[in-house]
Design an enzyme around this catalytic site. Sequence first.
Site, PDB file in Angstrom:
ATOM      1  CB  ALA A 185      -1.338  10.396  -8.055  1.00 19.49           C
ATOM      2  CG  ASP A 213      -7.228  -0.143  -1.548  1.00 17.89           C
ATOM      3  OD1 ASP A 213      -6.083  -0.108  -2.011  1.00 17.89           O
ATOM      4  OD2 ASP A 213      -7.534  -0.803  -0.536  1.00 17.89           O
ATOM      5  CB  CYS A 265      10.491   7.653   0.085  1.00 20.19           C
ATOM      6  SG  CYS A 265       8.889   7.669   0.899  1.00 20.19           S
TER       7      CYS A 265
END
Length: 879
Positions: A252, A311, A391
């Site tokens: 997040a 994790d 990305c």
Amino acid sequence: MGKNGGRGRKKWNRKRKAEEGAAKEGKERTNAAGYKDGQDYAAAKTSNPKFEAYYSLVGLHDTRYDDGTFVPCATDAEKHAERDLFMSTLRATLPASFRVDRSLDPTIQNTILEELQEYVGKEMEVEIELPRRSEAIGGKKTCIEQGVEIAKEEGDKDQNNGDYNSGEAQFVKTTLAPAKPIPFISHNGVTLGFQLSVDRRTLRRNASLEPLHSFLKIHTDCGHITRQETVSMIPPVVLNAKEGMSVLDMCAAPGSKTCQLLEVVGGFTSKTEFEPHGYVVANDADPKRAYMLVNQLKRMNSPSVYVTSCDGQFFPILDDKSVRGTEKEGMFDRVLCDVPCSGDGTVRKNPGIWKNWNQLGSLALHPLQLSIALRGARLTHVGGYMVYSTCSMNPMENESVVAELLRITDGSLVLEDPRERMEGLVARPGWSTWRVLREGKNRTRKAMKDWQKKNNKKMQQKRKEWEAKRAKGECPEPQERSTDENGVEEQEKFTPSPYETIPYVPPETWDEEALSERTTSLGFVEYKKYEEVEDEWRRRVRKSCFPPTEEEAKRFELHKCLRSLPQDMDTGGFFVTLFKKVKPLSKDATERMAAMARESRGGVEVDADDKKEDTKDKKDQSVTEGDGDGDAVMSDSPAAEEKKNDEKTAVEEPVVKKAPTGKVGQHKHRADLGNEDFIPSDPSIWPSIFEQYGLPPTFPKEQFMVRSTGDAKVIYFITKSIKEELIDHGIQDRVTVINSGLKGFERCSIQEKNARYRVNQEAIQYVVPYMTKRLISAEMDDFYACIKDGFLNLDNFSESFQKSVRELEPGSFVVTLKGYEKDVAKKMYLSMWRRPNCINCFVAKVEMEGLISKMRAIGYVAKVQETEEKDNGAATSTA
């Protein structure tokens, strides 16, 4: 550490300091880059031969955008033009973008949009400061040579390097285009996303844009606006979450996508509700980044978020084992896997990528990304959706992960195309085939750096001196380099490539042979199939990296993936895929999920630092390993454990271990971050609170929890959904809890006779609907007069308000705006403190500005402002 403050540190001495200062006098001070004071650092070189040659070979420039559709580039000229457009966009600064909170009340939202149009809805003539030094490609030199009007005197041209440098700032007069709306960021037909024509640095540093920057900053701080990159807004929109849903954001931080999801699921499904039903679990592997995430989420003032740190590959599975493998499998309606990636799509805002880019990083991240996505698929409800995004523009991190995920799940997941419901989105189709390359050992950054050190002028001079000494017999001959059993040198020799120039010169022709020759010269090794991969490279170049077969490609439908390149919408690069879970995962898939997670942590089940492998743990593992859920070391939910106890099974209860955080070994030395669990509050504190504020028996005190035993300082409000679906199911035993809920009550030591807890502004909207005492309903003027810092004299308020306050005993009370007493969503409430002759407003300055903005939106004009407007109007008419 010694008494002088550090090991080996000299004792401070006045005489020695004076001597050192005298020695420095007359010397010119320089910064870390070697530039004198007053000079900026040199701009990063916006070129990387390996980056450009790799993407030219794999086909990134083989498609162009033509009249609303993507078509193949038919000629070399078209490929050259597409490459030039791609590179010129990467070298340009990234435009700033933002969106308005969709969960705002429509009246407030419309007012913000109207105010926004005054700033960005029309062209603006502004003066923009030029960079102090010319960029490697473009920059100040380009601006001046293009004849842009200079507001101040031009700097002198340095004859040595051609840079335009000057000690004082220079400005150019330019016209900024209106902000471009982002059509797919909308709600109820109203566009809420906008992309400016300037970058963040220009917006922040130029005085002519100060009004716009101040407007955005104020509304950002109070949660009405979120500044976020355009392509970063795509994954939450693709996920298509609804009010009341449960959502997991597996990676997040920093939190812009989490805020976007929270605006949707954290809303009220009806006006009669006192709290939202949906929630977002925001997880990040790094606890420190998770705490940064909390600061971002504070602007939202929503209790519908649960922040954890573990994790993502080990995020706990809390559903009962009886539903695993059935249609009821899963925990969340929506899951977002915005996985860690190489980030080469963010090069416009992270110029360091130009220097550090390498293909080995993408290959190393591939198994981690696949493992996180596979865990996300397991956590998704059957019939729910999962988004995988990066990305990065590299197929090793994008299509290869998606293809392997579809291969492992074997029909449990299918791809869906969200393009039809995303107006204005320009996204290329995903690839069905791609090339697999790696960099050789002799082309790593370390090898190249070692070669540069050994071949600089200083080392060449020393080498000549050594050769001369050897010729005279003054020094021994160099040792032979070590070889393996076949006589081959263990370390390949680095040889520079003729194509390794800055800036990189593209090939004249786009012939496949010419492109391959370039990548080979730059140190790349290409594999046509997995069998060609050398044994020592198979842990890096995995079978899952290779493209699917023709039959698999037809079944996978990878063209439904979204590829957003920088030149398509003047943004960064991004990749997004939407999965729908149509049936539960098979036992083989869950076992593969567990095996991949274990491998990533060095073969350890949960905690990579836990070296105590006693026989009991091994026995527990053998008992739970065959359940097909990949969660061998995790305990069952409380309901399942109770069922086992009732059946009096002979199997011992597994030891509960928390999922690991951070990288392997990273959290060994991490300090305690104070992550206490949420526990029920002490029942003895409630009678006085109930009496003080007139709370009824229906008040949900079980949802007000604390993070410490005994007389807690803060009591947090937790939503019913988070408490029942997460906390009561034992999630706190399995992950590191960072934060959740809002502060409902706070202990105050200055209170004497009454309850020792005051109402906190954070969760005041969830307390006021139940209050029957110490609650004052105020008119607009009185409510506005309360929104101030310091001691507020009662003489400044109306007589009715003064009377209501004087009837109260000293202590905490609440002021509500008349007509909005039960409107929880608007939150027109103030936490106040009654003193003998005055009152205080216990509201943060940021929220005060937000409340004033809300009052303007509902039509209130302060008396002082109204008087000033009348005076200005009278002066105008007289003139």
